[in-house]
Design an enzyme around this catalytic site. Structure first.
Site, PDB file in Angstrom:
ATOM      1  N   ARG A   1       0.675   6.157   6.514  1.00 46.58           N
ATOM      2  CA  ARG A   1      -0.296   7.040   6.451  1.00 46.58           C
ATOM      3  C   ARG A   1      -0.720   7.720   7.171  1.00 46.58           C
ATOM      4  O   ARG A   1      -1.405   7.711   8.601  1.00 46.58           O
ATOM      5  CB  ARG A   1      -1.206   6.306   4.939  1.00 46.58           C
ATOM      6  CG  ARG A   1      -0.448   5.830   3.799  1.00 46.58           C
ATOM      7  CD  ARG A   1      -1.776   4.831   2.737  1.00 46.58           C
ATOM      8  NE  ARG A   1      -0.750   4.547   1.459  1.00 46.58           N
ATOM      9  CZ  ARG A   1      -0.454   3.345   1.655  1.00 46.58           C
ATOM     10  NH1 ARG A   1      -1.388   2.638   3.199  1.00 46.58           N
ATOM     11  NH2 ARG A   1      -0.027   2.516   0.408  1.00 46.58           N
TER      12      ARG A   1
ATOM     13  N   LYS B   1      -5.204   1.706   1.530  1.00 49.27           N
ATOM     14  CA  LYS B   1      -5.250   1.413   0.536  1.00 49.27           C
ATOM     15  C   LYS B   1      -5.512   0.720  -0.585  1.00 49.27           C
ATOM     16  O   LYS B   1      -6.096   0.809  -1.618  1.00 49.27           O
ATOM     17  CB  LYS B   1      -4.400   2.741  -0.079  1.00 49.27           C
ATOM     18  CG  LYS B   1      -4.129   3.027  -1.207  1.00 49.27           C
ATOM     19  CD  LYS B   1      -2.499   3.542  -1.671  1.00 49.27           C
ATOM     20  CE  LYS B   1      -2.700   3.963  -3.115  1.00 49.27           C
ATOM     21  NZ  LYS B   1      -1.750   4.879  -3.516  1.00 49.27           N
TER      22      LYS B   1
ATOM     23  N   ARG C   1       6.797   9.216   5.541  1.00 51.40           N
ATOM     24  CA  ARG C   1       7.101   7.280   4.245  1.00 51.40           C
ATOM     25  C   ARG C   1       8.183   8.070   4.005  1.00 51.40           C
ATOM     26  O   ARG C   1       9.031   6.498   3.593  1.00 51.40           O
ATOM     27  CB  ARG C   1       5.709   7.516   3.638  1.00 51.40           C
ATOM     28  CG  ARG C   1       4.834   6.747   4.790  1.00 51.40           C
ATOM     29  CD  ARG C   1       3.195   6.710   3.975  1.00 51.40           C
ATOM     30  NE  ARG C   1       3.022   5.533   2.733  1.00 51.40           N
ATOM     31  CZ  ARG C   1       3.492   4.026   2.839  1.00 51.40           C
ATOM     32  NH1 ARG C   1       2.783   3.815   4.239  1.00 51.40           N
ATOM     33  NH2 ARG C   1       3.022   3.426   2.528  1.00 51.40           N
TER      34      ARG C   1
ATOM     35  N   TYR D   1       3.929 -15.088   1.754  1.00 53.40           N
ATOM     36  CA  TYR D   1       5.077 -15.623   1.847  1.00 53.40           C
ATOM     37  C   TYR D   1       6.582 -14.052   2.785  1.00 53.40           C
ATOM     38  O   TYR D   1       6.821 -14.612   3.546  1.00 53.40           O
ATOM     39  CB  TYR D   1       6.557 -16.062   0.643  1.00 53.40           C
ATOM     40  CG  TYR D   1       7.801 -16.554   1.081  1.00 53.40           C
ATOM     41  CD1 TYR D   1       8.465 -18.159   1.724  1.00 53.40           C
ATOM     42  CD2 TYR D   1       8.606 -15.526   0.778  1.00 53.40           C
ATOM     43  CE1 TYR D   1       9.115 -18.199   1.780  1.00 53.40           C
ATOM     44  CE2 TYR D   1      10.317 -16.702   0.868  1.00 53.40           C
ATOM     45  CZ  TYR D   1      10.201 -17.582   1.405  1.00 53.40           C
ATOM     46  OH  TYR D   1      11.131 -17.865   1.851  1.00 53.40           O
TER      47      TYR D   1
ATOM     48  N   HIS E   1       2.837  -1.587   0.847  1.00 54.05           N
ATOM     49  CA  HIS E   1       3.272  -1.429  -0.344  1.00 54.05           C
ATOM     50  C   HIS E   1       2.740  -2.913  -0.694  1.00 54.05           C
ATOM     51  O   HIS E   1       3.505  -3.816  -0.189  1.00 54.05           O
ATOM     52  CB  HIS E   1       4.839  -1.180  -0.912  1.00 54.05           C
ATOM     53  CG  HIS E   1       4.552   0.084  -0.709  1.00 54.05           C
ATOM     54  ND1 HIS E   1       5.998   0.415  -1.005  1.00 54.05           N
ATOM     55  CD2 HIS E   1       3.755   0.906  -0.707  1.00 54.05           C
ATOM     56  CE1 HIS E   1       6.033   2.029  -1.118  1.00 54.05           C
ATOM     57  NE2 HIS E   1       4.901   2.472  -0.988  1.00 54.05           N
TER      58      HIS E   1
ATOM     59  N   HIS F   1       2.487  13.076   4.561  1.00 51.73           N
ATOM     60  CA  HIS F   1       2.928  11.868   3.640  1.00 51.73           C
ATOM     61  C   HIS F   1       4.181  11.534   3.800  1.00 51.73           C
ATOM     62  O   HIS F   1       4.588  10.068   3.111  1.00 51.73           O
ATOM     63  CB  HIS F   1       2.097  12.327   2.257  1.00 51.73           C
ATOM     64  CG  HIS F   1       1.902  10.357   1.560  1.00 51.73           C
ATOM     65  ND1 HIS F   1       3.082   9.772   0.761  1.00 51.73           N
ATOM     66  CD2 HIS F   1       0.399   9.709   1.970  1.00 51.73           C
ATOM     67  CE1 HIS F   1       3.088   8.690   0.567  1.00 51.73           C
ATOM     68  NE2 HIS F   1       1.224   8.486   1.081  1.00 51.73           N
TER      69      HIS F   1
END
Length: 395
Positions: free
Chosen positions: A242, A269, A335, A369, A359, A332
């Site tokens: 970001r 974030k 991304r 995992y 994310h 941005h």
């Protein structure tokens, strides 16, 4: 015999105070100074008590009789009306201390203790300031849904539809905090969920076509502005992080031996630590940058002060100088460029791509995992992406 308004108006003061009865314990006490006070005499568990009901004519004859009836109804329930009146006064005084503004301040303090980022805290403070201007001094228990809606409509009238929605959500957070603290019963914003105009949400503009992305990379390479801005845009493209994380990056976060950029949860974030593998191209840019800003704290300090990071407008402003409008590309947007081309390639696990973008997987077990499983793949993905950007720039 019951009193009349004419009789009460004609009562004259005497040297000593005296009483004129109405009925069922209600009477007027006439003071030597001429004031006329409503009082009610009653018995509570055998003891004589006195209840003051206000002054005439502010409290009329009809109102005094109504208050008397209400007191008698309490007595029928074995409730002392004098004690009930004092309790109501105490509750009102307490409510005056529990204003929306006071509870909002406590809510904001809680967010600080929970480690929310400065940007998030600033947004909370901004929305609370808007709400305080409308009903900040009112006890939270006296704030109705319609009162809140009027405040939200003011934002809508200015065309600030997104702000209106965010403001409703923020006010609701304060009310839910008040409910959890035992200071309110309900959250009135819930009833307003469908009352507001829905904003047309626009995704941040991004270039996802390979040729167009190559042209953008060539423009960045030829950028004639600050060298630090050019390097920031390049690192933004390579790391796909970001813009705020790039702007606030500190030298202490970079391990050049392990080739890892470690972002603490406080900057992220999703409030979780995030590690970014650094391909050779990123390391080369950082080596170049160290010659310029390596003696400071931030990789990209402000031009005005090395103790502050680069302005949030710098990167988008640079794109505009290169001829890219806000509808074509944003800082941005790199991304989305990375996500689209990486997924289109079919070479990488979509979960690895999501992990690279920080994310967060909602499932706790699966998140732990994935974080361990995809690191090696993310290292290779970072190398592939940096090489692809080099190839596109040379086209």
């Amino acid at each position: 015999m019951p009193l009349s308004d004419v009789q009460i108006r004609n009562l004259k003061p005497k040297e000593k105070q005296y009483k004129i009865s109405d009925f069922e314990g209600l009477y007027v006490l006439v003071k030597p100074n001429g004031s006329k006070l409503w009082q009610m005499k009653y018995r509570y568990f055998g003891r004589e008590r006195l209840l003051s009901l206000g002054a005439y004519p502010a409290v009329s004859l009809a109102q005094a009789r109504k208050l008397k009836d209400e007191a008698r109804a309490l007595l029928a329930q074995d409730i002392d009306p004098s004690e009930a009146k004092q309790e109501a006064k105490r509750a009102k005084r307490e409510a005056q201390g529990h204003t929306f503004q006071k509870i909002g301040e406590a809510f904001l303090e809680k967010q600080k203790k929970e480690g929310k980022s400065k940007a998030t805290l600033d947004k909370i403070a901004y929305h609370l300031k808007l709400a305080d201007a409308e009903f900040g001094r009112k006890p939270i228990t006296e704030i109705s849904a319609q009162m809140i809606l009027r405040a939200l409509r003011k934002q809508e009238a200015k065309g600030n539809y997104e702000t209106a929605h965010r403001l409703r959500a923020r006010i609701g957070s304060v009310f839910r905090f008040a409910v959890a603290s035992g200071l309110a019963e309900t959250d009135p914003t819930h009833a307003l969920k469908d009352a507001l105009i829905r904003p047309n949400r626009k995704h941040r503009a991004a270039i996802t076509d390979r040729d167009a992305l190559g042209s953008l990379l060539q423009s960045i390479e030829a950028f004639e502005g600050q060298a630090t801005t050019r390097i920031a845009l390049k690192l933004l493209a390579i790391t796909a992080q970001r813009p705020g994380e790039i702007r606030h990056a500190k030298w202490e976060e970079f391990d050049f031996q392990e080739k890892i950029w470690s972002l603490p949860a406080s900057k992220m974030k999703m409030r979780r630590d995030h590690n970014v593998p650094l391909p050779a191209q990123a390391i080369a840019l950082l080596d170049e940058l160290r010659m310029i800003t390596g003696n400071g704290e931030f990789l990209f300090p402000s031009l005005r002060s090395w103790h502050r990071p680069m302005s949030e407008n710098t990167l988008n402003a640079a794109l505009r100088r290169m001829g890219y409008s806000g509808d074509e590309m944003t800082a941005h947007g790199f991304r989305a460029s990375f996500s689209t081309l990486a997924n289109e390639s079919g070479l990488w696990n979509p979960d690895a791509i999501e992990a690279a973008l920080a994310h967060v997987e909602r499932n706790e077990v699966r998140r732990a995992y994935n974080r361990g499983l995809y690191w090696d793949e993310r290292v290779e993905l970072a190398k592939w992406w940096a090489t692809l950007l080099d190839d596109l720039r040379r086209l």
